[in-house]
Design a protein around this motif. Structure first.
Motif, PDB file in Angstrom:
ATOM      1  N   CYS A  40       0.848  -1.204   0.000  1.00  0.00           N
ATOM      2  CA  CYS A  40       0.000   0.000   0.000  1.00  0.00           C
ATOM      3  C   CYS A  40       0.881   1.251   0.000  1.00  0.00           C
ATOM      4  O   CYS A  40       2.104   1.175   0.170  1.00  0.00           O
ATOM      5  N   GLU A  41       0.228   2.384  -0.185  1.00  0.00           N
ATOM      6  CA  GLU A  41       0.955   3.660  -0.303  1.00  0.00           C
ATOM      7  C   GLU A  41       1.822   3.918   0.932  1.00  0.00           C
ATOM      8  O   GLU A  41       2.999   4.290   0.821  1.00  0.00           O
ATOM      9  N   GLU A  42       1.286   3.646   2.094  1.00  0.00           N
ATOM     10  CA  GLU A  42       2.016   3.902   3.347  1.00  0.00           C
ATOM     11  C   GLU A  42       3.266   3.028   3.432  1.00  0.00           C
ATOM     12  O   GLU A  42       4.350   3.472   3.796  1.00  0.00           O
ATOM     13  N   ASP A  73      -2.064  -3.201  -3.265  1.00  0.00           N
ATOM     14  CA  ASP A  73      -3.232  -3.190  -2.378  1.00  0.00           C
ATOM     15  C   ASP A  73      -4.461  -2.888  -3.236  1.00  0.00           C
ATOM     16  O   ASP A  73      -4.634  -1.773  -3.733  1.00  0.00           O
ATOM     17  N   ILE A  74      -5.299  -3.904  -3.414  1.00  0.00           N
ATOM     18  CA  ILE A  74      -6.441  -3.779  -4.329  1.00  0.00           C
ATOM     19  C   ILE A  74      -7.403  -2.701  -3.838  1.00  0.00           C
ATOM     20  O   ILE A  74      -8.045  -2.003  -4.615  1.00  0.00           O
ATOM     21  N   GLU A  75      -7.441  -2.523  -2.506  1.00  0.00           N
ATOM     22  CA  GLU A  75      -8.319  -1.461  -1.955  1.00  0.00           C
ATOM     23  C   GLU A  75      -7.870  -0.081  -2.434  1.00  0.00           C
ATOM     24  O   GLU A  75      -8.648   0.866  -2.408  1.00  0.00           O
ATOM     25  N   GLU A  76      -6.625   0.031  -2.842  1.00  0.00           N
ATOM     26  CA  GLU A  76      -6.099   1.349  -3.269  1.00  0.00           C
ATOM     27  C   GLU A  76      -6.144   1.521  -4.771  1.00  0.00           C
ATOM     28  O   GLU A  76      -5.745   2.558  -5.299  1.00  0.00           O
ATOM     29  N   LEU A  90       3.053   1.341  -6.548  1.00  0.00           N
ATOM     30  CA  LEU A  90       3.821   0.207  -7.103  1.00  0.00           C
ATOM     31  C   LEU A  90       4.860   0.715  -8.094  1.00  0.00           C
ATOM     32  O   LEU A  90       6.016   0.251  -8.098  1.00  0.00           O
ATOM     33  N   ARG A  91       4.485   1.693  -8.919  1.00  0.00           N
ATOM     34  CA  ARG A  91       5.435   2.240  -9.888  1.00  0.00           C
ATOM     35  C   ARG A  91       6.588   2.927  -9.157  1.00  0.00           C
ATOM     36  O   ARG A  91       7.752   2.781  -9.514  1.00  0.00           O
TER      37      ARG A  91
END
Ligand code: LCV
Ligand code: LCV
Length: 257
Positions: free
Chosen positions: A25-27, A63-66, A81-82
């Motif tokens: 995830c981003e965090e 994170d699919i939620e994101e 991810l990038r």
């Protein structure tokens, strides 16, 4: 979400978000980038990227939620991810992915973006865009193409099947497979050998290999045509269905529209 350890010029980053199967995830990616910056400041000479010992899932990938709702590029330049893949590729010292358990989607690309992979014999790697109807991006596909070969990249991307580490090692995609009990020793023996060599020579060779591996021409017209094709996919009903099915814990029904 990340455990950090440094000893003898070798840093260890441990993915630690078990409740979400180490989904990226981003965090977590922000913590990863901060950690690499601190490693650069103290002259770390090799990084080991791992999950908690004995894990069944190394990482469940993006994170699919994101993932954004339909209509927005799910793998645009600023996507976590990038950013994670770019951080790995541009870090001046080698990063070894130490793998046990199953690896999914963006985590598979993350492992492939690392400089070396040492995996437990029973680990598996699955490329999953086709499971979710995600239009993977050009740079991401290049990671797969550079790590594997066209035939294997197509098998992984089109079937989305988990591929055993032993098979990937026999094809040269993974550097070493070991019994799970020997994974630590094998990984850190390689890390120590790298850390004992000349860091300046290694960092400039890593950067040259990154540039050479990315040296592919694509005309502006082709790039724009591909972006248009990708837009059709992330604007599609199937894209929304892929995410909805995951959240509803059911198999998606793709209609090709
Ligand atoms: C958010 C999650 C995830 C997750 N995100 O445990 O490459 S692309 O293009 O596809 C890219 C966009 C990408 O990487 O997409 C993600 C691709 N990843 C996957 O398709 C794997 C999805 N996860 C799974 O198939 C299972 O979770 C595995 C097989 C990894 C583990 O199965 P297990 O039975 O051990 P659960 O599925 O019960 O997951 C535990 C919790 O983690 C969440 C999942 O929703 C569940 O949450 P709840 O406890 O709230 O139900 N989770 C798992 N993966 N990628 N959340
Ligand atoms: C000059 C030498 C050499 C030698 N040059 O015998 O790829 S890059 O970027 O690194 C590139 C710049 C490159 O190719 O650099 C060279 C890389 N080569 C090495 O690192 C290997 C260095 N050599 C050794 O490790 C040992 O010499 C080996 C293991 C090859 C052989 O060992 P052995 O005990 O049989 P000696 O070491 O006693 O060498 C015999 C004599 O040859 C000289 C060495 O200095 C010695 O000279 P003296 O008798 O005057 O002491 N020698 C060996 N290699 N590359 N001279």
């Amino acid at each position: 979400m990340l455990q950090i350890d440094i000893s003898d010029h070798i840093a260890t980053l441990t993915l630690d978000r078990e409740s979400r199967r180490n989904a990226l995830c981003e965090e977590m990616v922000h913590a990863f980038a901060t950690a690499l910056e601190s490693f650069r400041a103290v002259g770390v000479r090799c990084v080991v990227l791992r999950a908690c010992a004995g894990c069944k899932v190394w990482s469940a990938g993006h994170d699919i939620e994101e993932l954004p709702a339909a209509g927005l590029d799910p793998l645009a330049w600023r996507d976590p991810l990038r950013k994670l893949v770019r951080e790995i590729e541009t870090f001046p010292a080698p990063i070894i992915a130490m793998i046990e358990g199953s690896v999914w989607g963006g985590a598979c690309e993350t492992a492939f973006a690392c400089d070396l992979i040492v995996a437990a014999r029973d680990a598996t790697f699955a490329a999953t865009p086709a499971r979710l109807n995600v239009p993977y991006n050009v740079g991401g596909l290049l990671t797969f193409l550079n790590a594997a070969n066209l035939r294997l990249a197509k098998e992984m991307l089109f079937t989305a099947a988990p591929i055993p580490a032993e098979r990937l090692c026999s094809l040269g995609i993974i550097n070493h497979v070991t019994d799970a009990a020997d994974l630590d020793d094998a990984t850190y023996a390689m890390a120590r050998r790298i850390a004992a060599n000349a860091p300046l020579s290694i960092s400039v060779m890593k950067e040259q290999l990154r540039i050479l591996a990315g040296a592919h021409t694509m005309s502006p017209e082709d790039f724009e045509r591909i972006q248009g094709l990708r837009r059709v996919v992330y604007n599609s009903q199937d894209y929304a269905e892929g995410i909805r099915a995951f959240k509803e814990k059911r198999k998606p029904v793709f209609r090709g529209e």
